[in-house]
Design an enzyme around this catalytic site. Structure first.
Site, PDB file in Angstrom:
ATOM      1  N   THR A   1      -0.020   4.789   1.365  1.00 11.88           N
ATOM      2  CA  THR A   1      -0.131   5.641   2.546  1.00 11.88           C
ATOM      3  C   THR A   1       0.161   4.871   3.821  1.00 11.88           C
ATOM      4  OG1 THR A   1      -1.816   6.927   1.392  1.00 11.88           O
ATOM      5  CG2 THR A   1      -1.632   7.238   3.773  1.00 11.88           C
TER       6      THR A   1
ATOM      7  N   ASP B   1      -1.301  -1.095   6.202  1.00  6.55           N
ATOM      8  CA  ASP B   1      -1.403  -0.577   7.568  1.00  6.55           C
ATOM      9  C   ASP B   1      -2.806  -0.141   7.948  1.00  6.55           C
ATOM     10  OD1 ASP B   1      -1.627   1.798   6.044  1.00  6.55           O
ATOM     11  OD2 ASP B   1      -0.821   2.965   7.720  1.00  6.55           O
TER      12      ASP B   1
ATOM     13  N   ASP C   1       0.865  -1.173   0.000  1.00  2.18           N
ATOM     14  CA  ASP C   1       0.000   0.000   0.000  1.00  2.18           C
ATOM     15  C   ASP C   1       0.910   1.234   0.000  1.00  2.18           C
ATOM     16  OD1 ASP C   1      -2.403   1.497   0.331  1.00  2.18           O
ATOM     17  OD2 ASP C   1      -1.892   1.743   2.439  1.00  2.18           O
TER      18      ASP C   1
END
Length: 789
Positions: A478, A677, A476
């Protein structure tokens, strides 16, 4: 009708099957039980009460309950005072027990899960006491037996050979029936359940030697004359059986000690949990046990104290916190109002107040301990190889022992029975597969502990094995490649504007009064520059637009372009061109302006982590493709992808799209690791062969992943992969050690060298060789503690 109910009391797939069978025994009920979610999906064409479901579980036996919230995975009281046990041979998968004892399948001593210091120490102390007793009685037996080799044996001047044989028998009783009786119990359990293991060989071998000696001592007339020595007695093997059992017990003590050594990192984590906290209530301080603290309580943490819970610093609070137990970084972290602090970290020289957000099982420290607990007692797929070998190996050894007996019995010219018996016993003893059983779990335990020390939390041993096989890493953006929070990238200044320092003073003075995340980013940046603030009058926050206030008698605003348009503030051409170029790269812009004209613009972005580029290069060097999946726009994705040199990237990826991409790659034969996250990453983390969560992210991500990088540093993926490779290599080395001893030792024990060199391997030497194989496996596994990641 369809209902979903929580199930408590399940700990393994055997439990799940048991519960599912019990629920499906009800008329008109179709039940599906999910062990991972600890829930049952009940489908029926009639209403089924909870009482009826609960009774069905009770009738089937077991401590299972439906419709009740499961017990928490962890609380300080449970971890420090209670104990959970598992079979180191994993006969029933990952099943756990709440009491010490023997495994009902193989008879092995149940082992306390890592971190339970008192229980592991207690087991070691109990075995040590038994070893002292065994040595105390075995040593004189050994001396009596060996004295026959001394010319003019002085012992025979004090008593006859028959008397000394009786003394040996009496001395052997505490060894056989107390110190090592557990081995015979395990032998019986293994025979009764058909789960043949190392204690099958130990019990049969040592037991046969002791019973043979008893019969020879009590009924010597049953044996032919050729079995009697010059003293008129039949040779007995009390010393062989007791020495064998004592050496095996020594191996058990070494193993118990090794279990303790591999858990040092976990024990240190447990010690970080303070027992008490200072609770603020009604304006007074109260010292209370931490299990009485609830979410929302205010806690005062004094200088040098360990932080008892996860919480947020309250108004006016500032602190310098040592978070090395979480991040591995020795430099204390500065905390201010609104920042999160974690249980187990250590306060510096200030006193502060925090509001409790997570307690007990919910704290990050508790989750770390629980993750390591699960991994240390979980079973790697490679263990199936060792189990398969053992299942065939033990019957083959028993057959080899029988064949050895028959060959010696029919081939030997004299004392055929004695030769046959002794060599058959030696085969049973040297072939003991205890080292085979230790090969995998010892390496896994040490590897998991090593990972925990470096901030790499491994939930399952299976993940430790699969990590070495991945060839694609999906990340991912961000919070994974980037910091996951807004930060000031640079300042754009219009022609003939004031000095940059004064610009930052204006920005800092206004934004420090704002609660907006973008404002906080500029405040943090200004503080790093050492900027001082002006006094601000008539401050006003303009919802969704920005802020305004008066400084030195002049009005200033900070905000977006819409705010400037509404206030009819001019943007100079030189500044507008710089802004347009930054916006093409997906940057966020915030202007500073006076009442007439824009003075400067802050370029705000989610900054790429300094470690991301190095981490990606390391993975690509290892021939692992790195692909970014982000929900952000294409322009931002292109910028990040190109700057980091990613193999590929895809933008505007919703959770379902990420999931589909992983499935597609897996169908192409790739082993996929997903790194994320956020909550939106949870489905992808679950679907991937290996889910890797950033410790700086959400709890949902951590729960969905098999591995958590507590520092949120992508470079730890390469470290985790290296750890995985080293553990797998160590396991294979252990299996080689275990099998090599047996392959070499069994023919020698059977008497292969006797026709050529006159060499026979006594049962005592066979036991010593067997124990040495276990020591080799344990020592090799402990080498992992010294590896550099």
């Amino acid at each position: 009708m369809k209902h979903v109910y929580p199930i408590s009391g399940m700990s393994c797939d055997s439990c799940r099957t048991h519960v599912e069978k019990a629920l499906n025994s009800l008329d008109g009920v179709h039940a599906t039980v999910d062990l991972a979610k600890a829930e049952a999906i009940i489908e029926s064409d009639r209403h089924v009460s909870l009482t009826e479901l609960e009774n069905a579980l009770l009738l089937q036996g077991g401590n299972y309950h439906i419709g009740q919230k499961p017990l928490p995975k962890f609380s300080p009281k449970i971890s420090l005072a209670g104990a959970v046990y598992y079979c180191p041979m994993h006969c029933e998968g990952d099943k756990l027990y709440d009491k010490p004892g023997n495994c009902p399948v193989c008879g092995m001593d149940l082992v306390a899960r890592p971190g339970q210091v008192d229980e592991n120490q207690k087991t070691y102390q109990q075995l040590s006491r038994k070893l002292i007793i065994a040595v105390a009685f075995t040593f004189p037996i050994f001396l009596i037996s060996m004295s026959e080799m001394i010319p003019g044996n002085p012992l025979f001047q004090w008593a006859s050979m028959l008397t000394w044989n009786w003394i040996e028998m009496v001395l052997s009783l505490p060894v056989v029936f107390y110190a090592t009786w557990m081995f015979f119990e395990r032998t019986w359990t293994s025979l009764k359940t058909g789960n043949l293991n190392m204690f099958t060989l130990i019990g049969i071998g040592a037991g046969a030697a002791w019973l043979f000696s008893m019969v020879a001592l009590i009924f010597p007339h049953w044996f032919p004359v050729q079995f009697q020595g010059h003293h008129g007695t039949v040779f007995v093997y009390f010393e062989a059986s007791t020495v064998i059992l004592t050496l095996v017990l020594l191996g058990q003590v070494l193993e118990a000690r090794a279990h303790g050594k591999t858990n040092e990192a976990i024990r240190e984590l447990v010690k970080l949990v303070p027992n008490e906290a200072t609770l603020l209530r009604d304006g007074k301080e109260h010292i209370v046990p931490i299990d009485q603290i609830v979410i929302g309580d205010l806690i005062r943490v004094k200088p040098g104290e360990k932080i008892p819970v996860d919480g947020m610093l309250q108004a006016g609070s500032r602190a310098s916190v040592d978070e090395s137990m979480l991040s591995g970084e020795p430099i204390p972290v500065d905390k201010s109002e609104g920042d999160l602090v974690r249980a187990g970290s250590i306060n510096g020289n200030s006193s502060f107040i925090l509001q409790t957000q997570k307690v007990g099982a919910e704290t990050l420290l508790a989750q770390i301990i629980e993750l390591v607990h699960q991994a240390s007692s979980s079973k790697a797929p490679i263990q199936k190889l060792a189990d398969t070998i053992s299942s065939y190996f033990v019957p083959l050894v028993l057959l080899s022992s029988v064949v050895t007996f028959l060959i010696w019995f029919f081939v030997a010219d004299s004392n055929a029975f004695s030769f046959a018996f002794v060599n058959a016993i030696a085969v049973l003893i040297i072939a003991c597969p205890c080292a085979l059983g230790l090969a995998t779990p010892m390496s896994v335990m040490v590897g998991v502990g090593k990972g925990a020390q470096h901030g790499i939390l491994i939930k399952h041993a299976e993940a430790l094995e699969q990590l070495a096989q991945i060839d694609v890493v999906l990340v991912d953006k961000t919070g994974t490649l980037t910091e996951g929070k807004p930060s000031i990238e640079r300042l754009l200044v219009s022609d003939h504007a004031m000095e940059e320092k004064e610009i930052w003073q204006l920005i800092y003075s206004l934004n420090r009064l704002s609660e907006h995340p973008l404002a906080k980013a500029s405040v943090h940046f200004a503080q790093e520059l050492g900027i001082n603030a002006y006094d601000v009058n008539d401050f006003e926050a303009l919802l969704g637009k920005g802020v305004q206030g008066q400084i030195k008698g002049q009005n200033y605003v900070i905000g977006n372009q819409r705010l400037l348009t509404e206030m009819k503030i001019n943007i100079p051409v030189s500044l507008f061109r710089q802004v347009a170029e930054a916006q093409k790269q997906g940057k966020t812009i915030s202007y500073l302006a006076n009442e007439q004209v824009a003075i400067a613009a802050m370029v705000i972005s989610d900054r790429i982590k300094s470690s991301s580029s190095e981490a990606i290069a390391e993975l690509q060097t290892a021939k692992i493709a790195v692909i970014m999946l982000t929900g952000d726009n294409q322009e931002t994705a292109d910028l990040v992808g190109k700057s980091l040199g990613l193999d590929a990237w895809k933008a505007q990826m919703l959770p379902a799209a990420k999931l589909d991409e992983i499935i597609r790659l897996q169908q192409e034969g790739n082993k996929v690791a997903m790194v994320g996250d956020g909550i939106n990453d949870a489905p992808a983390l679950t679907q991937a062969d290996i889910g890797i969560a950033m410790g700086t992210g959400t709890d949902v991500a951590m729960e969905s992943a098999e591995i958590t990088l507590i520092k949120g540093d992508l470079r730890d993926i390469a470290k985790a992969r290296k750890l995985s490779q080293q553990v797998l290599r160590n396991i294979k080395e252990n299996l080689f050690f275990a099998l090599a001893y047996n392959v070499i030792g069994i023919p020698i024990a059977a008497g292969l060298l006797y026709p050529y060199f006159g060499i026979l391997l006594s049962p005592m030497l066979a036991a010593l060789a067997m124990s040495f194989s276990s020591v080799s496996v344990i020592s090799n596994a402990l080498r992992l503690r010294r590896m550099k990641l």
